[in-house]
Design a protein around this motif. Structure first.
Motif, mmCIF file in Angstrom:
data_model
loop_
_atom_site.group_PDB
_atom_site.id
_atom_site.type_symbol
_atom_site.label_atom_id
_atom_site.label_comp_id
_atom_site.label_asym_id
_atom_site.label_seq_id
_atom_site.Cartn_x
_atom_site.Cartn_y
_atom_site.Cartn_z
ATOM 1 N N SER A 182 0.823 -1.210 0.000
ATOM 2 C CA SER A 182 0.000 0.000 0.000
ATOM 3 C C SER A 182 0.856 1.258 0.000
ATOM 4 O O SER A 182 0.561 2.229 -0.713
ATOM 5 C CB SER A 182 -0.932 -0.003 1.215
ATOM 6 O OG SER A 182 -1.819 -1.099 1.174
ATOM 7 N N ILE A 183 1.925 1.269 0.788
ATOM 8 C CA ILE A 183 2.828 2.431 0.808
ATOM 9 C C ILE A 183 3.510 2.578 -0.541
ATOM 10 O O ILE A 183 3.654 3.694 -1.064
ATOM 11 C CB ILE A 183 3.866 2.288 1.936
ATOM 12 C CG1 ILE A 183 3.181 2.358 3.295
ATOM 13 C CG2 ILE A 183 4.929 3.380 1.830
ATOM 14 C CD1 ILE A 183 4.123 2.150 4.469
ATOM 15 N N PHE A 184 3.924 1.451 -1.138
ATOM 16 C CA PHE A 184 4.563 1.497 -2.451
ATOM 17 C C PHE A 184 3.614 2.081 -3.499
ATOM 18 O O PHE A 184 4.003 2.933 -4.315
ATOM 19 C CB PHE A 184 5.007 0.097 -2.869
ATOM 20 C CG PHE A 184 5.421 -0.001 -4.306
ATOM 21 C CD1 PHE A 184 6.638 0.505 -4.733
ATOM 22 C CD2 PHE A 184 4.577 -0.587 -5.247
ATOM 23 C CE1 PHE A 184 7.011 0.423 -6.070
ATOM 24 C CE2 PHE A 184 4.945 -0.674 -6.572
ATOM 25 C CZ PHE A 184 6.169 -0.163 -6.986
ATOM 26 N N THR A 185 2.373 1.638 -3.492
ATOM 27 C CA THR A 185 1.386 2.141 -4.447
ATOM 28 C C THR A 185 1.134 3.629 -4.240
ATOM 29 O O THR A 185 1.027 4.403 -5.205
ATOM 30 C CB THR A 185 0.069 1.364 -4.316
ATOM 31 O OG1 THR A 185 0.332 -0.035 -4.411
ATOM 32 C CG2 THR A 185 -0.890 1.757 -5.413
ATOM 33 N N ALA A 186 1.023 4.059 -2.980
ATOM 34 C CA ALA A 186 0.788 5.471 -2.691
ATOM 35 C C ALA A 186 1.955 6.336 -3.152
ATOM 36 O O ALA A 186 1.752 7.470 -3.607
ATOM 37 C CB ALA A 186 0.553 5.653 -1.188
ATOM 38 N N GLN A 187 3.175 5.808 -3.067
ATOM 39 C CA GLN A 187 4.346 6.547 -3.515
ATOM 40 C C GLN A 187 4.423 6.635 -5.039
ATOM 41 O O GLN A 187 5.008 7.579 -5.580
ATOM 42 C CB GLN A 187 5.621 5.874 -2.995
ATOM 43 C CG GLN A 187 5.834 5.990 -1.498
ATOM 44 C CD GLN A 187 7.043 5.205 -1.043
ATOM 45 O OE1 GLN A 187 7.328 4.112 -1.551
ATOM 46 N NE2 GLN A 187 7.764 5.745 -0.069
ATOM 47 N N TYR A 225 10.528 -1.845 3.966
ATOM 48 C CA TYR A 225 10.377 -2.699 2.786
ATOM 49 C C TYR A 225 9.752 -1.939 1.620
ATOM 50 O O TYR A 225 10.144 -2.113 0.452
ATOM 51 C CB TYR A 225 9.519 -3.932 3.127
ATOM 52 C CG TYR A 225 10.146 -4.842 4.157
ATOM 53 C CD1 TYR A 225 11.512 -4.883 4.334
ATOM 54 C CD2 TYR A 225 9.353 -5.670 4.962
ATOM 55 C CE1 TYR A 225 12.093 -5.723 5.282
ATOM 56 C CE2 TYR A 225 9.910 -6.503 5.914
ATOM 57 C CZ TYR A 225 11.294 -6.521 6.072
ATOM 58 O OH TYR A 225 11.845 -7.342 7.010
ATOM 59 N N ALA A 226 8.765 -1.086 1.918
ATOM 60 C CA ALA A 226 8.129 -0.288 0.862
ATOM 61 C C ALA A 226 9.133 0.648 0.217
ATOM 62 O O ALA A 226 9.128 0.841 -1.013
ATOM 63 C CB ALA A 226 6.952 0.473 1.423
ATOM 64 N N THR A 227 9.991 1.245 1.009
ATOM 65 C CA THR A 227 11.020 2.155 0.475
ATOM 66 C C THR A 227 11.992 1.408 -0.423
ATOM 67 O O THR A 227 12.386 1.905 -1.486
ATOM 68 C CB THR A 227 11.773 2.830 1.640
ATOM 69 O OG1 THR A 227 10.831 3.519 2.472
ATOM 70 C CG2 THR A 227 12.797 3.817 1.096
ATOM 71 N N ILE A 228 12.374 0.213 -0.005
ATOM 72 C CA ILE A 228 13.292 -0.591 -0.830
ATOM 73 C C ILE A 228 12.657 -0.962 -2.158
ATOM 74 O O ILE A 228 13.268 -0.817 -3.225
ATOM 75 C CB ILE A 228 13.712 -1.870 -0.060
ATOM 76 C CG1 ILE A 228 14.558 -1.495 1.156
ATOM 77 C CG2 ILE A 228 14.494 -2.815 -0.975
ATOM 78 C CD1 ILE A 228 14.858 -2.665 2.062
ATOM 79 N N VAL A 229 11.408 -1.420 -2.117
ATOM 80 C CA VAL A 229 10.712 -1.796 -3.355
ATOM 81 C C VAL A 229 10.532 -0.594 -4.268
ATOM 82 O O VAL A 229 10.735 -0.679 -5.501
ATOM 83 C CB VAL A 229 9.327 -2.425 -3.010
ATOM 84 C CG1 VAL A 229 8.516 -2.652 -4.291
ATOM 85 C CG2 VAL A 229 9.501 -3.729 -2.254
#
Length: 324
Positions: free
Chosen positions: A217-222, A315-319
């Motif tokens: 979800s964080i990855f998608t929002a970014q 993990y979201a930041t890494i992805v």
């Protein structure tokens, strides 16, 4: 910003898979693999509520009444949150697939030109989603109820031991009270050990699913500007659910610690020597608190919630760095 439509479709599909994963595992954990242990625990809880022959039952009814009302309120809150967010996810996916795929996939074997393509995909996928989501709420509520009964029993024992703060009671009735405390705690500990593996599996799968959900979800929002609001709602809901689970495990541990402290604070010095020895044995026994532990996350507490949040963001930041 580049075109990440394929990647985002994959991420949304993974989130839907996680929902089904948690729903299916929750069903198997409660209704299949640990059904007997859970039924025994429910029988034990029913016995606690109906018991009237012991002094401790008065304290138990007062404490459990308050805690069960809070648990029911939290359960209704979870239902509202999951319903709102789930409906938002379904609508978002429909709007991004031409109102054909609420779960970001299509039923195989039905061509898009067919008159059955849209109604079949929309209806079946909506049914699938709203079948999996309730299992998450049911399993979370089951965990809360199980823990709150054990926590309530611990609090009732603590209040009952408070009778020993009176010197006259400690001198005349310490033997009876200590025996009752020992018997109540022994039976509760046996029931908790029977249900322990059910809690172990439930917490592990829920936290694992929640961790991946936060990351995606964080990855998608970014990555996508028009999904920020939806993903913020998803993250908020997941965090609320995990915090509630961590909070209930924390209060169980707190109740155990408070019980051990309450035993030490009694007027033990006015008791007979044999009662003092029995009290000492109880103090040694109470040094091992009731707590929920699971693989990869350790003993569940509020600190576990903080660690999951930190891991999800990392993990979201890494992805995001790898794919953008």
């Amino acid at each position: 910003m580049g075109d990440y439509s394929d990647l985002l479709n994959l991420v949304f599909s993974m989130e839907i898979i996680i929902i089904f994963y948690e729903g299916v595992v929750s069903y198997l954990t409660i209704n299949l693999f640990n059904k007997d242990a859970i039924m025994k625990a429910l029988v034990y809880f029913d016995k606690l509520v109906k018991a009237t022959e012991s002094e401790i039952s008065v304290f138990r009814r007062q404490i459990l009444g308050k805690r069960l009302r809070i648990t029911w309120l939290l359960s209704k809150t979870m239902i509202v949150l999951i319903t709102i967010v789930g409906t938002s996810i379904v609508y978002f996916n429909l709007s991004h697939t031409g109102f054909s795929s609420p779960l970001m996939f299509t039923i195989p074997g039905i061509p898009r030109e067919s008159i059955f393509f849209y109604p079949t995909n929309v209806i079946i996928q909506a049914i699938l989603y709203y079948s999996a989501a309730p299992m998450i709420v049911v399993s979370d509520t089951s965990i809360m109820i199980i823990i709150i009964y054990f926590e309530g029993q611990l609090r009732a024992i603590t209040e009952f031991m408070g009778l020993l703060n009176d010197e006259e009671v400690a001198l005349e009735r310490s033997s009876q009270i200590i025996r009752t405390v020992y018997e109540e705690h022994k039976e509760m500990l046996e029931k908790f050990e029977e249900i322990y593996m059910s809690l172990w599996h439930s917490y592990f799968h829920k936290f694992l699913a929640g961790l991946f959900f936060i990351c995606f979800s964080i990855f998608t929002a970014q990555t996508v500007d028009d999904s920020i609001t939806l993903n913020a709602m998803i993250i908020f809901t997941i965090l609320c659910l995990m915090y509630i689970l961590c909070y209930f495990s924390q209060i169980l541990r707190n109740a155990s610690d408070d019980m051990a402290e309450a035993l030490y604070m009694t007027k033990w010095y006015v008791m007979q020597v044999k009662d003092q020895k029995n009290l000492l044995m109880l103090m040694i026994k109470f040094q091992y608190p009731l707590e929920v532990e699971t693989f990869g996350f350790g003993i569940i507490s509020i600190n576990t919630f903080v660690q999951i949040c930190k891991a999800g963001v990392s993990y979201a930041t890494i992805v995001h760095t790898l794919f953008t």
